[in-house]
Design a protein around this motif. Structure first.
Motif, PDB file in Angstrom:
ATOM      1  N   TYR A   1       9.649  33.152  82.764  1.00 25.26           N
ATOM      2  CA  TYR A   1       9.409  31.922  83.516  1.00 25.26           C
ATOM      3  C   TYR A   1      10.146  31.935  84.851  1.00 25.26           C
ATOM      4  O   TYR A   1       9.627  31.445  85.854  1.00 25.26           O
ATOM      5  N   ASP A   2      11.355  32.470  84.899  1.00 25.09           N
ATOM      6  CA  ASP A   2      12.176  32.431  86.105  1.00 25.09           C
ATOM      7  C   ASP A   2      11.862  33.526  87.118  1.00 25.09           C
ATOM      8  O   ASP A   2      12.203  33.380  88.291  1.00 25.09           O
ATOM      9  N   ARG A   3      11.242  34.610  86.704  1.00 20.48           N
ATOM     10  CA  ARG A   3      10.994  35.687  87.659  1.00 20.48           C
ATOM     11  C   ARG A   3       9.892  35.265  88.639  1.00 20.48           C
ATOM     12  O   ARG A   3       8.985  34.492  88.295  1.00 20.48           O
ATOM     13  N   PRO A   4       9.961  35.741  89.855  1.00 22.11           N
ATOM     14  CA  PRO A   4       8.952  35.359  90.848  1.00 22.11           C
ATOM     15  C   PRO A   4       7.609  35.994  90.514  1.00 22.11           C
ATOM     16  O   PRO A   4       7.531  37.121  90.046  1.00 22.11           O
TER      17      PRO A   4
ATOM     18  N   MET B   1      13.612  35.746  76.440  1.00 24.59           N
ATOM     19  CA  MET B   1      12.502  36.440  77.094  1.00 24.59           C
ATOM     20  C   MET B   1      11.582  35.437  77.782  1.00 24.59           C
ATOM     21  O   MET B   1      11.081  35.711  78.881  1.00 24.59           O
ATOM     22  N   THR B   2      11.364  34.291  77.158  1.00 21.46           N
ATOM     23  CA  THR B   2      10.544  33.256  77.774  1.00 21.46           C
ATOM     24  C   THR B   2      11.184  32.771  79.065  1.00 21.46           C
ATOM     25  O   THR B   2      10.500  32.597  80.080  1.00 21.46           O
TER      26      THR B   2
ATOM     27  N   MET C   1      19.806  38.310  82.849  1.00 19.42           N
ATOM     28  CA  MET C   1      18.996  37.764  81.782  1.00 19.42           C
ATOM     29  C   MET C   1      18.101  38.852  81.178  1.00 19.42           C
ATOM     30  O   MET C   1      17.873  38.869  79.980  1.00 19.42           O
ATOM     31  N   LYS C   2      17.625  39.750  82.049  1.00 16.63           N
ATOM     32  CA  LYS C   2      16.738  40.807  81.571  1.00 16.63           C
ATOM     33  C   LYS C   2      17.457  41.722  80.591  1.00 16.63           C
ATOM     34  O   LYS C   2      16.918  42.065  79.540  1.00 16.63           O
ATOM     35  N   LYS C   3      18.701  42.087  80.919  1.00 15.83           N
ATOM     36  CA  LYS C   3      19.456  42.986  80.061  1.00 15.83           C
ATOM     37  C   LYS C   3      19.732  42.337  78.703  1.00 15.83           C
ATOM     38  O   LYS C   3      19.622  42.988  77.663  1.00 15.83           O
TER      39      LYS C   3
END
Length: 62
Positions: A54-57, A49-50, A1-3
């Motif tokens: 939101y999903d990252r710890p 990006m949202t 998702m980051k990429k």
């Protein structure tokens, strides 16, 4: 998702920048590129990006 998020951000920023340069030079398709870059930014980059943020710890969970 980051990429995906960062790629969409770079793509939309590049398209907007090229559109602005074309507008300054009074060449064709400057308006179209600016609008297309803003649409990519608003409809694709911001939601991805949202979701990434939101999903990252959080630091508390690590």
């Amino acid at each position: 998702m980051k990429k995906i998020a960062f790629t969409l951000g770079a793509l939309s920023t590049s398209i907007i920048s090229i559109g602005i340069v074309l507008k300054f030079l009074h060449w064709n398709y400057g308006n179209i590129l600016i609008v297309m870059g803003i649409v990519i930014f608003a409809l694709f980059f911001v939601p991805t990006m949202t979701k990434y943020i939101y999903d990252r710890p959080s630091r508390d969970e690590l």
